[in-house]
Design a protein around this motif. Structure first.
Motif, PDB file in Angstrom:
ATOM      1  N   ASP A 222      -1.259  21.660   8.143  1.00 39.55           N
ATOM      2  CA  ASP A 222      -0.093  22.327   8.710  1.00 39.55           C
ATOM      3  C   ASP A 222       0.793  21.324   9.445  1.00 39.55           C
ATOM      4  OD1 ASP A 222      -1.663  21.696  10.850  1.00 39.55           O
ATOM      5  OD2 ASP A 222      -1.759  23.725  11.685  1.00 39.55           O
ATOM      6  N   GLY A 223       0.619  20.058   9.099  1.00 41.01           N
ATOM      7  CA  GLY A 223       1.322  18.981   9.768  1.00 41.01           C
ATOM      8  C   GLY A 223       0.398  18.074  10.550  1.00 41.01           C
ATOM      9  N   ASP A 224      -0.862  18.529  10.737  1.00 36.31           N
ATOM     10  CA  ASP A 224      -1.790  17.709  11.517  1.00 36.31           C
ATOM     11  C   ASP A 224      -2.178  16.427  10.783  1.00 36.31           C
ATOM     12  OD1 ASP A 224      -3.203  19.056   9.549  1.00 36.31           O
ATOM     13  OD2 ASP A 224      -4.913  19.536  10.829  1.00 36.31           O
ATOM     14  N   GLN A 225      -1.919  16.381   9.478  1.00 30.61           N
ATOM     15  CA  GLN A 225      -2.276  15.186   8.699  1.00 30.61           C
ATOM     16  C   GLN A 225      -1.198  14.107   8.731  1.00 30.61           C
ATOM     17  OE1 GLN A 225      -0.893  17.849   7.445  1.00 30.61           O
ATOM     18  NE2 GLN A 225       0.347  17.375   5.661  1.00 30.61           N
ATOM     19  N   LEU A 226      -0.050  14.376   9.339  1.00 29.99           N
ATOM     20  CA  LEU A 226       1.077  13.452   9.251  1.00 29.99           C
ATOM     21  C   LEU A 226       0.964  12.278  10.218  1.00 29.99           C
ATOM     22  CD1 LEU A 226       3.998  15.994   8.829  1.00 29.99           C
ATOM     23  CD2 LEU A 226       2.761  14.742   7.065  1.00 29.99           C
ATOM     24  N   ALA A 227       0.331  12.486  11.358  1.00 32.19           N
ATOM     25  CA  ALA A 227       0.151  11.397  12.318  1.00 32.19           C
ATOM     26  C   ALA A 227      -1.098  10.613  11.947  1.00 32.19           C
ATOM     27  CB  ALA A 227       0.032  11.948  13.740  1.00 32.19           C
ATOM     28  N   GLY A 228      -0.918   9.368  11.558  1.00 32.78           N
ATOM     29  CA  GLY A 228      -2.056   8.567  11.140  1.00 32.78           C
ATOM     30  C   GLY A 228      -1.619   7.165  10.772  1.00 32.78           C
ATOM     31  N   ARG A 229      -2.443   6.493   9.995  1.00 31.28           N
ATOM     32  CA  ARG A 229      -2.116   5.133   9.582  1.00 31.28           C
ATOM     33  C   ARG A 229      -2.750   4.847   8.223  1.00 31.28           C
ATOM     34  NH1 ARG A 229      -6.260   1.202  10.715  1.00 31.28           N
ATOM     35  NH2 ARG A 229      -8.123   2.151  11.672  1.00 31.28           N
ATOM     36  N   TRP A 230      -2.221   3.845   7.530  1.00 33.42           N
ATOM     37  CA  TRP A 230      -2.802   3.397   6.279  1.00 33.42           C
ATOM     38  C   TRP A 230      -3.984   2.482   6.575  1.00 33.42           C
ATOM     39  CZ3 TRP A 230      -1.689   5.575   1.836  1.00 33.42           C
ATOM     40  CH2 TRP A 230      -0.461   6.205   1.674  1.00 33.42           C
ATOM     41  N   MET A 231      -5.062   2.676   5.836  1.00 34.81           N
ATOM     42  CA  MET A 231      -6.269   1.882   6.048  1.00 34.81           C
ATOM     43  C   MET A 231      -6.743   1.355   4.692  1.00 34.81           C
ATOM     44  SD  MET A 231      -9.960   3.092   7.553  1.00 34.81           S
ATOM     45  CE  MET A 231      -9.361   3.183   9.237  1.00 34.81           C
ATOM     46  N   GLN A 232      -7.063   0.062   4.652  1.00 36.12           N
ATOM     47  CA  GLN A 232      -7.628  -0.501   3.428  1.00 36.12           C
ATOM     48  C   GLN A 232      -9.124  -0.218   3.424  1.00 36.12           C
ATOM     49  OE1 GLN A 232      -6.992  -4.727   2.738  1.00 36.12           O
ATOM     50  NE2 GLN A 232      -6.746  -4.310   0.548  1.00 36.12           N
ATOM     51  N   THR A 233      -9.582   0.489   2.411  1.00 39.47           N
ATOM     52  CA  THR A 233     -10.948   1.014   2.414  1.00 39.47           C
ATOM     53  C   THR A 233     -11.966   0.089   1.764  1.00 39.47           C
ATOM     54  OG1 THR A 233     -10.504   2.210   0.354  1.00 39.47           O
ATOM     55  CG2 THR A 233     -10.122   3.383   2.423  1.00 39.47           C
ATOM     56  N   CYS A 234     -11.518  -0.910   1.014  1.00 43.86           N
ATOM     57  CA  CYS A 234     -12.476  -1.827   0.404  1.00 43.86           C
ATOM     58  C   CYS A 234     -11.759  -3.100  -0.030  1.00 43.86           C
ATOM     59  CB  CYS A 234     -13.197  -1.183  -0.782  1.00 43.86           C
ATOM     60  SG  CYS A 234     -12.174  -1.007  -2.243  1.00 43.86           S
ATOM     61  N   ASP A 235     -12.544  -4.072  -0.408  1.00 40.87           N
ATOM     62  CA  ASP A 235     -12.013  -5.336  -0.913  1.00 40.87           C
ATOM     63  C   ASP A 235     -11.626  -5.135  -2.377  1.00 40.87           C
ATOM     64  OD1 ASP A 235     -11.578  -7.888  -1.910  1.00 40.87           O
ATOM     65  OD2 ASP A 235     -13.176  -8.788  -0.718  1.00 40.87           O
ATOM     66  N   PRO A 236     -10.352  -5.334  -2.749  1.00 41.94           N
ATOM     67  CA  PRO A 236      -9.944  -5.099  -4.143  1.00 41.94           C
ATOM     68  C   PRO A 236     -10.680  -5.978  -5.144  1.00 41.94           C
ATOM     69  CG  PRO A 236      -8.198  -6.195  -2.888  1.00 41.94           C
ATOM     70  CD  PRO A 236      -9.227  -5.738  -1.907  1.00 41.94           C
ATOM     71  N   ARG A 237     -11.226  -7.097  -4.707  1.00 42.32           N
ATOM     72  CA  ARG A 237     -11.955  -7.974  -5.623  1.00 42.32           C
ATOM     73  C   ARG A 237     -13.262  -7.348  -6.101  1.00 42.32           C
ATOM     74  NH1 ARG A 237     -12.014 -13.114  -1.747  1.00 42.32           N
ATOM     75  NH2 ARG A 237     -12.573 -11.386  -0.357  1.00 42.32           N
ATOM     76  N   LEU A 238     -13.705  -6.306  -5.405  1.00 42.81           N
ATOM     77  CA  LEU A 238     -14.948  -5.634  -5.789  1.00 42.81           C
ATOM     78  C   LEU A 238     -14.732  -4.537  -6.829  1.00 42.81           C
ATOM     79  CD1 LEU A 238     -16.580  -5.266  -2.254  1.00 42.81           C
ATOM     80  CD2 LEU A 238     -16.937  -7.078  -3.954  1.00 42.81           C
ATOM     81  N   ILE A 239     -13.481  -4.238  -7.156  1.00 40.76           N
ATOM     82  CA  ILE A 239     -13.169  -3.170  -8.110  1.00 40.76           C
ATOM     83  C   ILE A 239     -13.072  -3.757  -9.506  1.00 40.76           C
ATOM     84  CG2 ILE A 239     -11.528  -1.365  -8.745  1.00 40.76           C
ATOM     85  CD1 ILE A 239     -10.603  -1.301  -5.853  1.00 40.76           C
ATOM     86  N   SER A 240     -13.919  -3.312 -10.397  1.00 36.21           N
ATOM     87  CA  SER A 240     -13.872  -3.794 -11.781  1.00 36.21           C
ATOM     88  C   SER A 240     -13.075  -2.857 -12.678  1.00 36.21           C
ATOM     89  CB  SER A 240     -15.291  -3.969 -12.332  1.00 36.21           C
ATOM     90  OG  SER A 240     -16.004  -2.738 -12.291  1.00 36.21           O
ATOM     91  N   ARG A 241     -13.084  -1.569 -12.363  1.00 34.34           N
ATOM     92  CA  ARG A 241     -12.349  -0.589 -13.158  1.00 34.34           C
ATOM     93  C   ARG A 241     -11.503   0.273 -12.230  1.00 34.34           C
ATOM     94  NH1 ARG A 241     -14.144   0.942 -18.296  1.00 34.34           N
ATOM     95  NH2 ARG A 241     -12.425   2.434 -18.158  1.00 34.34           N
ATOM     96  N   PRO A 242     -10.194   0.072 -12.190  1.00 31.97           N
ATOM     97  CA  PRO A 242      -9.338   0.878 -11.304  1.00 31.97           C
ATOM     98  C   PRO A 242      -9.450   2.373 -11.554  1.00 31.97           C
ATOM     99  CG  PRO A 242      -8.138  -1.005 -12.158  1.00 31.97           C
ATOM    100  CD  PRO A 242      -9.429  -0.959 -12.905  1.00 31.97           C
ATOM    101  N   ASP A 243      -9.600   2.781 -12.820  1.00 34.20           N
ATOM    102  CA  ASP A 243      -9.691   4.209 -13.107  1.00 34.20           C
ATOM    103  C   ASP A 243     -10.996   4.792 -12.554  1.00 34.20           C
ATOM    104  OD1 ASP A 243     -11.072   2.666 -14.942  1.00 34.20           O
ATOM    105  OD2 ASP A 243     -10.510   3.870 -16.694  1.00 34.20           O
TER     106      ASP A 243
END
Length: 320
Positions: free
Chosen positions: A11-32
Motif C-alpha cells: 500500500d506504499g510501504d514498499q516504496l521506502a528502501g534501497r537497492w541491494m546487490q544480493t550476490c557476486d555476478p561472477r558466481l552466476i553461470s545461467r542468468p535465466d
C-alpha cells in the motif's frame, strides 16, 4: 539475532528502501536460472534483446551485473513469487494486464516465475482492429512468443483454473479508454477479477503538453467503473523513468534524484516544462539530448489516477 520483517502490504510501504546487490555476478553461470529458477524457452520474433544475455558476451556480462540487484524496503519484506502459492491465491479468477510493453513484459515474467503451474498459453489474433483473420497459436510451457510480445492478445491458464490475459495497446488505448463499449478487449475487462493498467509511454504522442491528461484520467476511470465487475480490483502501474543510454546500465541508479539528474541539464532537476506549440513549430522546449521522449512527463501527472479514483464511490475501495 536478525529482525524478521513483516511482509509488505503493498500500500506504499514498499516504496521506502534501497537497492541491494544480493550476490557476486561472477558466481552466476545461467542468468535465466538465477532469475527464474529454470531455463527459458527459445525466443522467436523481433525482440531478442529482451533476453539480453543472448545478444553477445558484452551484453551477457551487463545482464549478469544488473540482475544481482534487488529492491529491499526498509520496514517490510517483499515475498518472492512462488508458483504454488500464486496458483492457490488466484483460484479460478482472472488477471488482466492492459497496457503497453511494460504490461507485456510483466505478463511474460509472471508466466516464467510461475513455472509448471502454467498449463498452457495462446496468442489470439483477429480480434484487434486491422487483423483480418481470426485464429490462435497454442503453446505449451516450453514455448513463448515473448520475442514479438505475443501480438495484441494473449492468455495463459494455470493448474488451479485461473487465467492470465494480456492486452497490448499503444497510443490507441487512449481512444479506447474514452469509450470502452467499442474496444475489442471489453469482454476480457468485464470478466477480469484483477485489472493491471498502465498508459504512460505513448501518451506524449497524442498530447505532448499533457494539458488533457486529467480529462483522460476522469473519463477512463468512469468507463472502467461502469464496465468492470463490482468486486474487481484495479491496479494502476506507474511509468518507469528511462534515460539516455540506460540499455548499457549495469546497476540501478542510487536514488530518485540520480534518476532525474540523468534527464536534465537544469539546475532544478525536478523542473519540467511541457513542450510548447509555437510559430517555430511543435515540441519546442524538448531536451533532445537528455529527455527526447519526455520521460519525466508521465510520473509528474500519474498521481491523478489515485486522486480521482478516491473520489469515486464505485472505485475508491478497490483501487491500488
Amino acid at each position: 539475532a536478525p529482525v524478521r520483517r513483516p511482509l509488505c502490504r503493498m500500500d506504499g510501504d514498499q516504496l521506502a528502501g534501497r537497492w541491494m546487490q544480493t550476490c557476486d555476478p561472477r558466481l552466476i553461470s545461467r542468468p535465466d536460472h538465477f532469475a527464474y529458477g529454470r531455463a527459458l524457452p527459445p525466443v522467436k520474433g523481433w525482440y531478442d534483446y529482451r533476453l539480453c544475455y543472448r545478444q553477445s558476451a558484452t551484453e551477457r556480462l551487463r545482464a549478469l551485473q544488473a540482475i544481482t540487484w534487488s529492491w529491499r524496503p526498509y520496514k517490510c519484506a517483499l515475498a518472492p513469487v512462488r508458483g504454488a502459492q500464486f496458483d492457490a491465491w488466484l483460484g479460478n479468477r482472472t488477471v488482466l494486464f492492459l497496457g503497453d510493453s511494460l504490461s507485456a513484459q510483466a505478463y511474460y515474467s509472471l508466466i516464467w516465475l510461475l513455472g509448471d503451474h502454467v498449463t498452457g498459453q495462446k496468442d489470439l489474433y483477429g480480434r484487434a482492429p486491422g487483423e483480418p483473420v481470426v485464429g490462435e497459436t497454442v503453446m505449451d510451457k516450453c514455448q513463448t512468443n515473448v520475442g514479438n510480445e505475443g501480438g495484441w492478445l494473449s492468455s495463459a491458464h494455470l493448474r488451479g483454473g485461473g487465467k492470465l490475459v494480456k492486452v497490448l495497446r499503444h497510443a490507441d488505448l487512449f481512444t479506447e479508454l474514452r469509450d470502452i463499449r467499442n474496444a475489442f478487449w471489453r469482454p476480457f475487462l468485464e470478466e477480469a477479477d484483477v485489472v493491471v493498467l498502465n498508459v504512460g509511454h505513448h501518451y506524449h504522442q497524442l498530447d505532448p503538453t499533457f494539458r488533457k491528461y486529467h480529462e483522460l484520467v476522469a473519463g477512463a476511470l468512469e468507463q472502467l467503473a461502469a464496465r468492470m465487475r463490482p468486486a474487481a480490483k484495479l491496479v494502476f502501474r506507474t511509468t518507469n523513468i528511462g534515460h539516455y543510454n540506460c540499455a548499457n546500465a549495469t546497476r540501478p541508479l542510487r536514488s530518485r534524484a540520480d534518476a532525474w539528474q540523468e534527464l536534465t541539464g537544469a539546475k532544478n532537476i525536478y523542473e519540467w516544462r511541457p513542450p510548447q506549440m509555437t510559430r517555430r513549430g511543435a515540441n519546442v522546449g524538448v531536451d533532445l539530448f537528455n529527455d527526447k521522449y519526455n520521460w519525466r512527463g508521465p510520473p509528474l501527472f500519474e498521481s491523478a489516477w489515485e486522486r480521482t479514483a478516491r473520489t469515486m464511490p464505485a472505485l475508491a475501495d478497490r483501487f491500488a
